[in-house]
Motif scaffolding. Structure first.
Motif, short mmCIF file in Angstrom:
data_model
loop_
_atom_site.label_atom_id
_atom_site.label_comp_id
_atom_site.label_asym_id
_atom_site.label_seq_id
_atom_site.Cartn_x
_atom_site.Cartn_y
_atom_site.Cartn_z
N THR A 27 49.99 -84.55 58.18
CA THR A 27 49.48 -85.92 58.02
C THR A 27 48.13 -86.15 58.71
N LYS A 28 47.61 -85.14 59.39
CA LYS A 28 46.33 -85.26 60.08
C LYS A 28 45.24 -84.39 59.43
N ASN A 29 45.47 -84.04 58.17
CA ASN A 29 44.52 -83.17 57.46
C ASN A 29 43.43 -84.04 56.83
N SER A 30 42.30 -84.14 57.53
CA SER A 30 41.20 -84.99 57.08
C SER A 30 40.64 -84.53 55.73
N ALA A 31 40.50 -83.22 55.54
CA ALA A 31 39.95 -82.68 54.29
C ALA A 31 40.85 -83.00 53.11
N ALA A 32 42.16 -82.98 53.33
CA ALA A 32 43.11 -83.30 52.25
C ALA A 32 43.01 -84.77 51.87
N TYR A 33 42.89 -85.64 52.87
CA TYR A 33 42.72 -87.07 52.58
C TYR A 33 41.43 -87.30 51.78
N CYS A 34 40.39 -86.59 52.17
CA CYS A 34 39.10 -86.75 51.49
C CYS A 34 39.19 -86.24 50.04
N GLY A 35 39.84 -85.07 49.86
CA GLY A 35 40.01 -84.53 48.51
C GLY A 35 40.86 -85.45 47.65
N LEU A 36 41.91 -86.00 48.22
CA LEU A 36 42.78 -86.93 47.50
C LEU A 36 42.00 -88.19 47.11
N ALA A 37 41.18 -88.67 48.02
CA ALA A 37 40.36 -89.85 47.74
C ALA A 37 39.41 -89.59 46.58
N LYS A 38 38.82 -88.41 46.56
CA LYS A 38 37.88 -88.07 45.48
C LYS A 38 38.61 -87.96 44.14
N ALA A 39 39.82 -87.39 44.15
CA ALA A 39 40.61 -87.28 42.92
C ALA A 39 40.99 -88.67 42.40
N TYR A 40 41.38 -89.55 43.31
CA TYR A 40 41.68 -90.93 42.92
C TYR A 40 40.43 -91.63 42.38
N TYR A 41 39.30 -91.40 43.02
CA TYR A 41 38.03 -91.99 42.57
C TYR A 41 37.70 -91.54 41.15
N LYS A 42 37.90 -90.26 40.88
CA LYS A 42 37.60 -89.71 39.56
C LYS A 42 38.51 -90.27 38.47
N THR A 43 39.70 -90.70 38.86
CA THR A 43 40.63 -91.32 37.89
C THR A 43 40.57 -92.85 37.95
N ASN A 44 39.53 -93.35 38.61
CA ASN A 44 39.27 -94.80 38.67
C ASN A 44 40.35 -95.59 39.40
N GLN A 45 41.05 -94.94 40.31
CA GLN A 45 42.04 -95.63 41.16
C GLN A 45 41.37 -95.90 42.50
N LEU A 46 40.54 -96.92 42.51
CA LEU A 46 39.61 -97.12 43.62
C LEU A 46 40.27 -97.59 44.91
N SER A 47 41.29 -98.42 44.81
CA SER A 47 41.96 -98.89 46.03
C SER A 47 42.65 -97.73 46.75
N GLU A 48 43.31 -96.85 45.98
CA GLU A 48 43.95 -95.67 46.57
C GLU A 48 42.90 -94.73 47.15
N ALA A 49 41.77 -94.61 46.45
CA ALA A 49 40.69 -93.75 46.93
C ALA A 49 40.15 -94.26 48.26
N GLU A 50 39.91 -95.56 48.34
CA GLU A 50 39.37 -96.14 49.57
C GLU A 50 40.35 -96.00 50.73
N SER A 51 41.63 -96.20 50.45
CA SER A 51 42.65 -96.09 51.49
C SER A 51 42.68 -94.68 52.08
N ASN A 52 42.61 -93.67 51.22
CA ASN A 52 42.69 -92.29 51.69
C ASN A 52 41.42 -91.84 52.39
N VAL A 53 40.28 -92.26 51.90
CA VAL A 53 39.04 -91.85 52.56
C VAL A 53 38.91 -92.54 53.93
N SER A 54 39.46 -93.73 54.06
CA SER A 54 39.46 -94.43 55.35
C SER A 54 40.29 -93.66 56.38
N LYS A 55 41.41 -93.10 55.91
CA LYS A 55 42.24 -92.28 56.79
C LYS A 55 41.50 -91.02 57.22
#
Length: 265
Positions: free
Chosen positions: A28-56
């Motif tokens: 749960t402390k993997n910063s790179a995974a949160y960032c990658g997940l945020a980018k994947a959400y961004y690419k699928t236009n799920q912006l709220s999920e993307a912002e939440s994960n990149v903030s983490k």
């Protein structure tokens, strides 16, 4: 982690979301995974999920550049306040002052807040940092177009197309060429109008279905361009101009449909 990143690079975004999510269950402390997940959400236009994960990701590792680059993209797509975008771009620049994307984003952010000279300077620094990237050339092309400096805009569009021969780059080059050569643009537009008028009368009296297709093609293309123009005005918050153009398009399509039906097309 490599498999998840590979899925992201291959544009398999749903698969990437699943892989990054599994990684975060384990750590749960993997910063790179949160960032990658945020980018994947961004690419699928799920912006709220993307912002939440990149903030983490930023909470875990605030000195890392990549989360701020992703956050800038998310906020830009959300059409956030220009000062918020500037702060994010400035933070990324402070972390990595020589990174080409950090320089590019700060250039755009400066232009948004009205500092045109700094915008151009940072975009030129981005080009120096990564001469093979077409992105800052496209953005310089946009800025020069806004400033009505069409010769410079055309030069940047041509350079962007040289570096990246994609449809988008070709589209940018073509329209900047028309803006640079307004006489050519007017000739082309007049040619299309004259051709449509001729095709319209040919279609009325012709018995051949192929010739009647011209009745459909040209007005539809023109109306789609007008619709795109209206949407761009709405995005710029020029609501009256945008609504007028979209109303014209919708009314024209209705009239056009009745005419086609009347002519027993």
């Amino acid at each position: 982690m490599q498999e998840a990143q590979r899925a992201l690079d291959d544009k398999k975004y749903k698969h990437a979301i699943r892989l990054f999510s599994n990684l975060l269950i384990e750590d749960t402390k993997n910063s790179a995974a949160y960032c990658g997940l945020a980018k994947a959400y961004y690419k699928t236009n799920q912006l709220s999920e993307a912002e939440s994960n990149v903030s983490k990701a930023i909470e875990i590792e605030s000195s890392s550049l990549k989360p701020y680059l992703v956050l800038y993209c998310i906020k830009h797509k959300q059409r956030s306040d220009k000062n918020v975008l500037y702060q994010i771009a400035q933070k990324a620049y402070e972390i990595a002052p020589n990174d080409p994307m950090a320089l590019n984003n700060l250039g755009l952010a400066n232009f948004a807040i009205g500092d045109k000279d700094e915008a151009i300077r940072f975009l030129e620094l981005s080009i120096q940092s990564d001469p093979k990237s077409s992105v800052p050339h496209k953005n310089l092309c946009f800025i020069y177009t806004q400033l009505k400096m069409m010769d410079l805009a055309f030069q940047e569009a041509r350079e962007a197309y040289r570096l990246d021969r994609s449809i988008q780059s070709g589209y940018i080059l073509f329209f900047r060429l028309l803006n640079k050569n307004r006489i050519i643009a007017k000739i082309l537009m007049n040619f299309l109008v004259i051709f449509f008028v001729i095709a319209f009368f040919v279609s009325l009296f012709s018995v051949f279905i192929w010739e009647r297709l011209w009745l459909v093609v040209f007005p539809v293309v023109y109306l789609l361009l007008l619709l795109r123009n209206g949407i761009n005005f709405l995005r710029q918050k020029l609501y009256f101009k945008g609504i007028v153009r979209i109303t014209i398009v919708l009314a024209s399509f209705v009239i056009f449909a009745f005419e086609i039906k009347r002519l027993d097309f």
